[in-house]
Scaffold this active site. Structure first.
Site, PDB file in Angstrom:
ATOM      1  N   SER A   1      -1.964  -5.352  -8.664  1.00 15.32           N
ATOM      2  CA  SER A   1      -2.869  -4.996  -9.758  1.00 15.32           C
ATOM      3  C   SER A   1      -3.677  -6.203 -10.233  1.00 15.32           C
ATOM      4  O   SER A   1      -4.899  -6.123 -10.396  1.00 15.32           O
ATOM      5  CB  SER A   1      -2.049  -4.420 -10.917  1.00 15.32           C
ATOM      6  OG  SER A   1      -2.849  -4.214 -12.053  1.00 15.32           O
TER       7      SER A   1
ATOM      8  N   GLY B   1       3.938  -7.421  -4.143  1.00  9.12           N
ATOM      9  CA  GLY B   1       4.553  -6.863  -5.339  1.00  9.12           C
ATOM     10  C   GLY B   1       3.571  -5.995  -6.095  1.00  9.12           C
ATOM     11  O   GLY B   1       2.363  -6.056  -5.882  1.00  9.12           O
ATOM     12  N   CYS B   2       4.101  -5.168  -6.998  1.00  7.39           N
ATOM     13  CA  CYS B   2       3.252  -4.218  -7.732  1.00  7.39           C
ATOM     14  C   CYS B   2       2.365  -4.921  -8.761  1.00  7.39           C
ATOM     15  O   CYS B   2       1.145  -4.717  -8.791  1.00  7.39           O
ATOM     16  CB  CYS B   2       4.098  -3.136  -8.378  1.00  7.39           C
ATOM     17  SG  CYS B   2       5.502  -3.735  -9.351  1.00  7.39           S
ATOM     18  N   TYR B   3       2.963  -5.750  -9.599  1.00  8.23           N
ATOM     19  CA  TYR B   3       2.149  -6.501 -10.564  1.00  8.23           C
ATOM     20  C   TYR B   3       1.121  -7.388  -9.851  1.00  8.23           C
ATOM     21  O   TYR B   3      -0.058  -7.419 -10.249  1.00  8.23           O
ATOM     22  CB  TYR B   3       3.037  -7.373 -11.448  1.00  8.23           C
ATOM     23  CG  TYR B   3       3.771  -6.679 -12.568  1.00  8.23           C
ATOM     24  CD1 TYR B   3       3.109  -5.891 -13.505  1.00  8.23           C
ATOM     25  CD2 TYR B   3       5.143  -6.844 -12.724  1.00  8.23           C
ATOM     26  CE1 TYR B   3       3.789  -5.288 -14.557  1.00  8.23           C
ATOM     27  CE2 TYR B   3       5.843  -6.246 -13.772  1.00  8.23           C
ATOM     28  CZ  TYR B   3       5.160  -5.458 -14.682  1.00  8.23           C
ATOM     29  OH  TYR B   3       5.833  -4.865 -15.720  1.00  8.23           O
TER      30      TYR B   3
END
Length: 346
Positions: A154, A149-151
């Site tokens: 990061s 996932g993107c979150y």
């Protein structure tokens, strides 16, 4: 040439995949599918692709389409991928899945957080979590990748070195993250309507966002103890980008120069992670359109707390670019192939 197909090519992540793959020197796109735009050229849906990709969106036909390709990207919503991926794998095609359906190592964890029964739990432990900075060796020998996932991308990249080194209290982690609106997908809704988001800034799914569990799982794989964290996502009125500002309590006395050295060593073989050399914080605009994750940090001596700032483009390193990075590893290509470009300036 590596022959690829993209299932779900007209969502934001799928369209970004098509754009990036079109410029990959070792790849040929054989087909793209869409449920909403069958029979229409993808350049009609996204005119920016005119002259670059001339393919009609097809209806999904796994048996026929899988015979044409070496690898398929599934850019589908969670809950939908699990009905498609098993059929693709039975056709002996490699799969890189961008949904959340196979990111967990526990069926129960998935069902608890996604509130949905998993239809192919036998495949959960066969998927390799596709974060190259942590699992490069496993990715290289896999035929089934669960793209992160993107979150979680990061946050995990920001925290992995200090969690692994055990210099923070792993139960003190607070992640304050902000995302551009493309993270909500292409389908319109009241929440993403221009009048609702312009000149505003809001938190959502506080203390219940499903990416909390994905980040925790990633960090527990590195830690020697349980990890429990607070994660609050926010929507900001920009198109692309994620900024995660992370607060953790230090349990060792460490300075900025030592942290820089720690992060540089940890990511010495990670071409898409850039560590700031001074106590400078990265900005979203510095990675927009690129596959980079930029990291900055500062030790707050007054509170014995470490503050980490991590920025990525949610559609590139947070989704499609990372998927191509995984493709490169699977096919033993240079990791930066097709992704070796800077962000958009300004």
């Amino acid at each position: 040439m590596i022959k690829v197909g993209v299932i779900g090519a007209t969502g934001y992540a799928g369209a970004e995949l098509v754009r990036l793959l079109a410029n990959h020197s070792k790849v040929e796109i054989e087909f793209v599918t869409s449920r909403s735009f069958i029979g229409r050229n993808i350049s009609e849906i996204y005119p920016a692709l005119t002259g670059s990709v001339d393919l009609k969106c097809e209806e999904l036909d796994i048996k026929r389409q899988s015979k044409k390709v070496d690898v398929v990207f599934t850019a589908l919503p969670h809950g939908v991928s699990m009905s498609v991926v098993p059929k693709l794998l039975k056709e002996n095609v490699k799969v890189i899945d961008l949904s959340g359906d196979y990111r967990y190592n526990s069926q129960q964890r998935y069902e608890d957080w996604y509130q949905e029964k998993h239809e192919s739990p036998d495949l959960i432990n066969k998927a390799v979590y596709g974060l190259p900075e942590l699992y490069k060796a496993k990715i290289k020998v896999s035929n089934f990748i669960a793209n992160p996932g993107c979150y979680p991308t990061s946050a995990t990249l920001a925290l992995a070195p200090v969690v692994k080194k055990e210099i923070i209290d792993s139960r003190s982690i607070i992640i304050d993250a902000k995302s551009g609106m493309t993270g909500a997908g292409r389908k319109p809704s009241r929440v993403t309507h221009f009048s609702e988001v312009a000149e505003s800034f809001k938190a959502y799914k506080v203390a219940e966002h499903r990416h909390t569990s994905e980040i925790e799982q990633n960090l527990m794989n590195l830690a020697s103890e349980e990890v429990m964290l607070s994660f609050t996502p926010h929507l900001v009125p920009i198109k692309r980008g994620i900024m995660s500002t992370i607060y953790v309590d230090l349990i060792q006395d460490i300075g900025s120069s030592e942290l820089i050295e720690l992060y540089q060593k940890f990511y010495s073989q990670a071409p898409f992670v850039r560590v700031r050399q001074k106590e400078e914080m990265p900005e979203v605009k510095e990675v927009t359109g690129s596959n980079y994750c930029d990291l900055g940090f500062k030790v707050d001596k007054r509170t014995d707390r470490l503050i980490i700032v991590s920025v990525i483009d949610n559609l590139v390193k947070g989704a499609s670019g990372q998927a191509i990075q995984n493709l490169n590893l699977i096919f033993n290509l240079e990791e930066k192939e097709g992704l070796d470009f800077a962000g958009i300036i300004p």
